[in-house]
Design a protein around this motif. Structure first.
Motif, mmCIF file in Angstrom:
data_model
loop_
_atom_site.group_PDB
_atom_site.id
_atom_site.type_symbol
_atom_site.label_atom_id
_atom_site.label_comp_id
_atom_site.label_asym_id
_atom_site.label_seq_id
_atom_site.Cartn_x
_atom_site.Cartn_y
_atom_site.Cartn_z
ATOM 1 N N ASN A 1 42.812 38.933 37.164
ATOM 2 C CA ASN A 1 41.531 38.282 36.894
ATOM 3 C C ASN A 1 41.352 36.970 37.638
ATOM 4 O OD1 ASN A 1 43.364 36.696 35.569
ATOM 5 N ND2 ASN A 1 42.509 36.991 33.532
ATOM 6 N N TYR A 2 42.141 36.717 38.691
ATOM 7 C CA TYR A 2 41.954 35.489 39.464
ATOM 8 C C TYR A 2 40.653 35.596 40.258
ATOM 9 C CZ TYR A 2 42.843 31.643 42.702
ATOM 10 O OH TYR A 2 42.755 30.476 43.424
ATOM 11 N N GLY A 3 39.792 34.615 40.094
ATOM 12 C CA GLY A 3 38.520 34.640 40.798
ATOM 13 C C GLY A 3 37.515 35.551 40.111
ATOM 14 N N PRO A 4 36.247 35.436 40.498
ATOM 15 C CA PRO A 4 35.195 36.201 39.812
ATOM 16 C C PRO A 4 35.200 37.683 40.156
ATOM 17 C CG PRO A 4 34.278 34.965 41.653
ATOM 18 C CD PRO A 4 35.702 34.540 41.547
ATOM 19 N N TYR A 5 35.771 38.048 41.299
ATOM 20 C CA TYR A 5 35.776 39.433 41.759
ATOM 21 C C TYR A 5 36.755 39.524 42.921
ATOM 22 C CZ TYR A 5 32.220 36.683 44.191
ATOM 23 O OH TYR A 5 31.556 35.662 44.805
ATOM 24 N N ALA A 6 37.016 40.732 43.366
ATOM 25 C CA ALA A 6 37.898 40.912 44.524
ATOM 26 C C ALA A 6 37.775 42.335 45.025
ATOM 27 C CB ALA A 6 39.360 40.615 44.172
ATOM 28 N N THR A 7 37.905 42.482 46.341
ATOM 29 C CA THR A 7 38.024 43.812 46.917
ATOM 30 C C THR A 7 39.479 44.250 46.828
ATOM 31 O OG1 THR A 7 38.313 42.804 49.094
ATOM 32 C CG2 THR A 7 36.090 43.498 48.490
ATOM 33 N N GLN A 8 39.739 45.461 47.287
ATOM 34 C CA GLN A 8 41.119 45.956 47.267
ATOM 35 C C GLN A 8 41.909 45.317 48.400
ATOM 36 O OE1 GLN A 8 41.551 50.121 47.857
ATOM 37 N NE2 GLN A 8 43.766 50.056 47.840
ATOM 38 N N PHE A 9 43.130 44.906 48.113
ATOM 39 C CA PHE A 9 44.023 44.368 49.141
ATOM 40 C C PHE A 9 44.481 45.519 50.030
ATOM 41 C CE2 PHE A 9 47.999 43.019 50.975
ATOM 42 C CZ PHE A 9 47.771 41.691 51.293
ATOM 43 N N LEU A 10 44.300 45.376 51.351
ATOM 44 C CA LEU A 10 44.662 46.449 52.272
ATOM 45 C C LEU A 10 45.517 45.976 53.438
ATOM 46 C CD1 LEU A 10 41.285 48.420 52.461
ATOM 47 C CD2 LEU A 10 43.354 49.112 51.290
#
Length: 698
Positions: free
Chosen positions: A87-96
């Motif tokens: 839940n770090y930050g408001p949102y995130a894409t997938q780490f690739l």
């Protein structure tokens, strides 16, 4: 003095070419600084967003937050790539990216407040861009070309989009700039090859450990004797780091680090949807049309126009052409021609990404920006007119990167406008690729006419040795990948079995995944509960209830799971809620009756209610069910009716034996031994042996 001759005063007043160059370079640098300030201001005010199609969804920095999330997962013993579970930050894409990026970038950003971390990495990105431009500009003599190098790297909308996302793609720009600078220096100056080769090695390693866009340039650098031996330690270091992140459990919990390599293979295939091989948050063109519109690659454009995937053989043609030019330096005598071929082939590799790979965002076009000053420099040094014009055309068409696409003129999700925007970026790349391919062929032909080098034994041995090192390093990474990647991750989600889901959730420490529906969460929670893993089931079931509070199965299963781990008060609450939601469901009645009759917690036990629920279950689903009669016997014993409890339990055991359920019969007989001694039964139950999922019973 004749009247037609200029006076000394007028000659002095006329600006010299040198002075014009100084003034021009100063003006360009002012523009660079001004544009950089505009980009920084726009990150707050967002006035440039309308000119970049990838920003309209308003997820500022979405690509950045996956880095600290990935590192936090690693530090917690979870998976770097499961960034949706943090839940770090408001949102995130997938780490690739390569797993190393999560360590390099995430280790320090994860310690900062979210938007402070974002702003800090934007600052780091600007420093890296300045370093990229500075290293490359230092190889040129012309002040104007030096200033243009900064302009090329800083002053484009793809650069703004990269900063807007705080994308780690800035590492790729640094890598490309270092490699191009090293090759330019090697061609221009033979006096300090060791220093230049260090730049080449660092650039290669940075690229491989971030986004390996220069991977296809390895063959040509093996063929050229000036760069061949420089490849050894970066490749060995890359292989060693990669193998560690694949085979060491602490660095690769669950085998998910293979996503980096699987994603590269996936992106190169027009048959597989985006992230098909990634973790369960399927991200396809079909369910994300706006994402589909933002991809600026030739395969996606062709698929959008024709409605069918591009044949794989056609996608491989540019790559085969690059490999064909890669062998030429092995046979050329001229040192200058060899290095120019390496430069041209490296730039062809950068351009091929947009023509052959499916996943291309607009910010990826920043990769070609460091090539612009190099094309200018190569054209100025070229003494053959056809070659010079090929380089000039490639330079001129790539200047389109500084113009915005027409996306701001209409609906950003319009397929027609998306096609125009894609061509706006793709046509210049295709023309530049063709020009550089002809240039490489022409340089090879010129070297052929000048005479081929005779391959000596030492050269062949060196070529074979370096090729063997590269092959062994690649094999080590491939073997580690095969060893570490779970089989389920290579299958589409539709083919996942219940066991696949169970293993998946155990791998990620049973953190509830927000992309699943309540029904899917209940299905996984059922499997975990009846497989004897109630601790792992609880987060899933709690998430399901949060999504759908009136889900009777979720409440019932959560009550069972809590009872299993000794949270008896919570168990009674959720079991009671399940019965209020579905009061006549047999699969809820008898297990609740058994818990009320046998719980070791006196505040939970209620023999009278247990008998009532068991009798109701018998009326609804029949008294010939051994589980129902077992619950009734336990309730009778709890209320002191031991003789009746013995009779009912004996009947239940007999029915279980007739049904072939020997484990259940043994369990009933164990409780029966208490009733015969006029004792109620007190024990936490093991539901894996004694019951079945509620949805399996009629």
């Amino acid at each position: 003095m004749t009247s037609g001759a200029p006076s000394e005063q007028s000659v002095a007043a006329r600006p010299t070419p040198r002075r014009l160059e100084l003034w021009g370079s100063a003006l360009v640098m002012v523009l660079v600084v001004a544009w950089t300030c505009v980009m920084i201001l726009s990150l707050k005010e967002r006035f440039l967003d309308r000119f970049c199609q990838g920003t309209y969804q308003s997820a500022l920095g979405a690509d950045f937050f996956c880095n600290p999330r990935g590192f936090r997962n690693l530090a917690a013993g979870s998976n770097i790539f499961l960034t949706q579970s943090d839940n770090y930050g408001p949102y995130a894409t997938q780490f690739l990216s390569h797993p190393m990026v999560a360590v390099v970038v995430g280790s320090w950003t994860a310690k900062l407040p979210t938007w402070t971390a974002f702003g800090s990495f934007v600052g780091v990105s600007l420093v890296l861009l300045a370093l990229s431009a500075g290293v490359l500009a230092a190889q040129f003599q012309s002040r104007l070309l030096q200033a243009f190098t900064f302009f090329a790297i800083f002053c484009s909308l793809p650069t703004y989009l990269m900063l807007w996302n705080a994308q780690t793609h800035v590492l790729t720009i640094l890598a490309v700039a270092l490699m191009l600078a090293a090759l330019v220096a090697l061609e221009r100056d033979e006096s300090k090859p060791r220093v230049f080769l260090w730049m080449l090695q660092i650039g290669l390693l940075v690229s491989l450990l971030s986004k390996p866009v220069v991977l296809l340039a390895l063959p040509v650098m093996v063929a050229a004797r000036e760069t061949r031996r420089a490849l050894v330690w970066p490749i060995v270091a890359y292989a060693a780091i990669s193998v560690l992140f694949l085979i060491v459990p602490a660095l690769n919990s669950g085998g998910y680090n293979g996503f980096h390599w699987l994603n590269m293979l996936n992106a190169s295939s027009s048959r597989a949807p985006l992230n098909k091989l990634s973790y369960p948050h399927e991200f396809t063109f079909e369910n994300s049309p706006q994402v589909y519109a933002e991809l600026y690659s030739l395969p996606v454009y062709a698929e959008r126009r024709t409605g069918s995937p591009v044949p794989q053989a056609l996608l491989k043609l540019p790559l085969l052409a690059i490999l064909a030019t890669s062998v030429l330096p092995l046979f050329l005598e001229s040192r200058g021609l060899r290095i120019r071929l390496v430069l041209a082939t490296l730039m062809l590799c950068l351009l091929s990404h947009f023509l052959c790979f499916k996943v291309v965002w607009e910010y990826h076009y920043t990769t070609v920006l460091p090539a612009l000053p190099v094309l200018w420099w190569m054209a100025a040094r070229e003494d053959r007119a056809p070659f010079r014009w090929l380089l000039r055309v490639a330079f001129a068409v790539l200047l389109f990167n500084f113009l915005p696409t027409p996306s701001f003129l209409g609906d950003p999700e319009s397929q027609g406008l998306a096609n125009v925007c894609a061509l706006w970026r793709l046509i210049p790349v295709a023309i530049a690729f063709g020009c550089l391919l002809l240039y490489a062929a022409g340089v090879g032909w010129a070297g052929w006419k000048a005479g081929l080098v005779r391959l000596e034994r030492g050269q062949l041995r060196s070529f074979a040795t370096v090729s063997l090192v590269l092959a062994l390093s690649g094999a080590a990474v491939a073997a580690s990948l095969w060893y570490s990647v779970p089989v389920r991750l290579t299958k589409p989600l539709a083919q996942w079995t219940k066991k696949d889901w169970l293993t998946h959730w155990l791998d990620i420490q049973s953190r509830p995944y927000p992309g699943l529906s309540s029904e899917e969460l209940v299905d996984i929670g059922t499997t975990l509960t009846y497989d004897g893993k109630p601790v792992n089931a609880i987060p899933m079931l709690e998430r399901a209830i949060k999504l759908e509070p009136e889900n009777g199965s979720a409440n019932f299963l959560l009550g069972l799971a809590m009872h299993e781990i000794g949270k008896t008060s919570g168990a009674r609450e959720y079991l009671g809620r399940a019965l209020r939601l579905e009061p006549n469901r047999c699969a809820f009645l008898w297990p609740t009756a058994l818990i009320l009759a046998t719980s070791p917690d006196a505040t939970v036990r209620n023999g009278r209610q247990a008998v009532e629920l068991a009798e109701k279950a018998g009326e609804i689903c029949g008294r010939n069910k051994p589980q129902v009669m077992d619950a009734l016997a336990a309730g009778l014993a709890e209320t002191g009716h031991f003789s009746a409890a013995v009779d009912v339990a004996e009947q239940a055991a007999a029915i279980a034996i007739n049904m072939g359920n020997e484990p259940l019969a043994d369990t009933i007989r164990h409780r029966l031994s208490f009733y015969r001694r006029s004792l109620p039964f007190r024990e936490t139950l093991s539901w894996a042996a004694e019951s079945s999922p509620p949805d399996s019973e009629q």
